[in-house]
Design a protein around this motif. Sequence first.
Motif, short mmCIF file in Angstrom:
data_model
loop_
_atom_site.label_atom_id
_atom_site.label_comp_id
_atom_site.label_asym_id
_atom_site.label_seq_id
_atom_site.Cartn_x
_atom_site.Cartn_y
_atom_site.Cartn_z
N TRP A 201 0.75 -1.22 -0.02
CA TRP A 201 -0.01 -0.22 -0.08
C TRP A 201 1.01 1.20 0.20
CZ3 TRP A 201 -5.53 0.13 0.20
CH2 TRP A 201 -6.07 -1.29 0.21
N THR A 266 3.65 1.10 2.72
CA THR A 266 3.34 0.27 4.00
C THR A 266 2.82 -1.21 3.44
OG1 THR A 266 1.07 0.93 3.85
CG2 THR A 266 2.57 2.31 5.10
N GLN A 268 0.00 -2.27 4.94
CA GLN A 268 -1.16 -2.24 5.25
C GLN A 268 -2.00 -0.94 5.21
OE1 GLN A 268 -1.78 -2.44 9.38
NE2 GLN A 268 0.20 -1.97 9.97
N PRO A 269 -3.20 -0.99 4.85
CA PRO A 269 -3.78 0.44 4.82
C PRO A 269 -3.82 1.17 6.25
CG PRO A 269 -5.35 -1.14 4.56
CD PRO A 269 -4.18 -1.87 4.78
N THR A 270 -3.81 2.46 6.03
CA THR A 270 -3.90 3.32 7.54
C THR A 270 -5.30 3.18 8.08
OG1 THR A 270 -3.46 5.41 8.49
CG2 THR A 270 -4.16 5.45 6.35
N ASP B 42 1.14 8.97 10.16
CA ASP B 42 0.13 7.75 10.13
C ASP B 42 0.02 7.04 11.40
OD1 ASP B 42 -0.38 8.73 7.31
OD2 ASP B 42 1.43 7.60 6.65
N ILE B 43 -1.30 6.78 11.64
CA ILE B 43 -1.56 5.67 12.60
C ILE B 43 -2.33 4.55 12.12
CG2 ILE B 43 -2.76 5.34 14.83
CD1 ILE B 43 -2.20 8.43 15.17
N PHE B 44 -1.95 3.21 12.71
CA PHE B 44 -2.54 2.07 12.05
C PHE B 44 -3.43 1.49 13.01
CE2 PHE B 44 1.09 3.34 9.58
CZ PHE B 44 0.86 3.18 8.36
N PRO B 45 -4.16 0.72 12.63
CA PRO B 45 -5.02 0.05 13.68
C PRO B 45 -4.57 -0.93 14.69
CG PRO B 45 -5.90 -0.54 11.32
CD PRO B 45 -4.56 0.19 11.15
#
Lengths: 421, 175
Positions: A201, A266, A268-270, B42-45
């Motif tokens: 991504w 990345t 994974q999506p954010t 950016d912050i991720f789950p």
Amino acid sequence: MSKHNEMQAVAGGGLLDRRLFLKKGLSFSALALSADVLAAELDAPRPEWAQKPGTPFSNYGHPSRYEQKTIRWTMGNAMAAGNGVSWTPLQDLEGMITPSGLHFERHHNGVPQIDPAQHKLLIHGLVNQSLVFTMEDLQRYPMTSVLCFIECGGNSNAGWQTQPIQTQVGYFHGMASCSEWTGIPLRLLLNEAQIKGRAKWLIAEGADASLMNVSLPLDKALDDCILALYQNGERIRPENGYPLRLIVPGWEGVVNVKWLRRLHLTNQPTMARNETSKYTELMPSGKARQFTFVMEAKSLITQPSFGHKLKQPGLYQISGLAWSGRGKIAKVEVSADGGKTWAEAQLQEPVLSKCFTRFRIPWQWNGQQAILKSRAIDETGYVQPERDVLVKSQGQHGYFHYNAIVSWEVASNGSISHVYA
Amino acid sequence: MFMRNLFFSLAVFVAYPVLAVENSPKLGKSAPQTLQKNWNLDIFPDGTGLPAGSGTAAQGKKVYQQYCLSCHGVDGTGDSADELAGAKHGLTDTVPDKTIGTYWPYATTIFDFTRRAMPLNAPGVLNNDQLYAVTAYLLYLNHLVKETEVINASTLPKVKMPNRDGFINSYQPKK
């Protein structure tokens, strides 16, 4: 073919052969009439504007003062003027290119006035070499053009309403516009940074007051995306992303990030707000579709449409726009009898992938009530759905990605309204 | 004539998207660590990217009243800006109510979005403790955390969002 045959209807409601206007020796009956009326004024040897020198040169051209009604309609938030949208006045435009100053806008928190000398692009994350570029650097890269539409995922959302909205086509479907975008293939800069194998991504971020961000699959980024510096030949205007915009052909407007400053690779999506809370489609089951990037085929008749009035029965040209996020438009069919019968419209060249395509078809209006529709078929074979079919499969609360067939009802007095038919 | 040339060059672009572009001037400069650190919001789950700091809903109520209420209304029920809490309907009702509590799949998105974009009239004004506190308050208004629960980089990703499994990834890569 004799003239008699050419004027024969090819479908119900008076639709004529799409090649009719390409033939010589035909005249509009309506046009002939109005020519008589105008003749007296034109008889004077010099009209007013030919009796004195015209105005001098100008540094930047503007539309005629007689065209001042051709504007974007804007709708800002009551508490925040820079949050909202503006629509392209599709009902007033022809051809396939949207003038830059009439390109639709969706801003989350206003238009930043960016000094290009201070703007940078950062590429980082899953790359071997994190890189930063100045706008001056980017000017030196090999460039290419993409002619493509950009359509907001929320365009045409009034179509989900139970009652057909009565407004001009631009204020219903005008969150779609088409430009020539010129810039650097994104792949080129990503390759320069050397993508790591795990990257899947790319998170793109703008330099506006919302630092707007979305996730984009890397395969699309490497396919046909460009980093645009120019729109319709000139540097992109501030409201369209100056000095740098990510162009993602065929995909919903929100991923075409304006004022681009950062690309984060990345795995994974954010899960940004604009890919979860918004730009997802709630289905009747209670589940929502996410990452529905592609704008499916759509078409609409712009001439005649709501707000126009047919003065008298006679020969008219129906004209409209069709586009598909999956590729080229293969065919547009038009109906003048509410969808009972259809005739193929003429597609104006060039017909380009993921680009507005202008279609036209001659129509002999007999002065009686008629329902006009158009339907687009793209090169993948996808057929634009009727509204009842779309609503049946998607429910009424998806909000985004409304692409049903549009129906205009022409009353016997020539006025035009929007109907569900 | 113009259109014909235009069409021709575009056709070439479509047919051979790579062109000669693999030869590039390579002008990118190595990005300084500070730039990457300062810009990467950016912050991720899973919590990656969340900064240090913490807050509770009790503290967040004050932040909300000072910075958010004017647009999002009392208790987040919406005003000139979106409804954030207080859903009266579920997602399958005739008029569904999409709030943080009924619709948002990840709690981390609240922090990410608020830090980037809110308050709309003064983005960037809140510090990390205030951001955690107001995030906790929005979760509390949606009955997802208790008023005194400490929300920080390790607790926020663990908040169970009711609609966590409500999304279907519809992206199909081109073959």
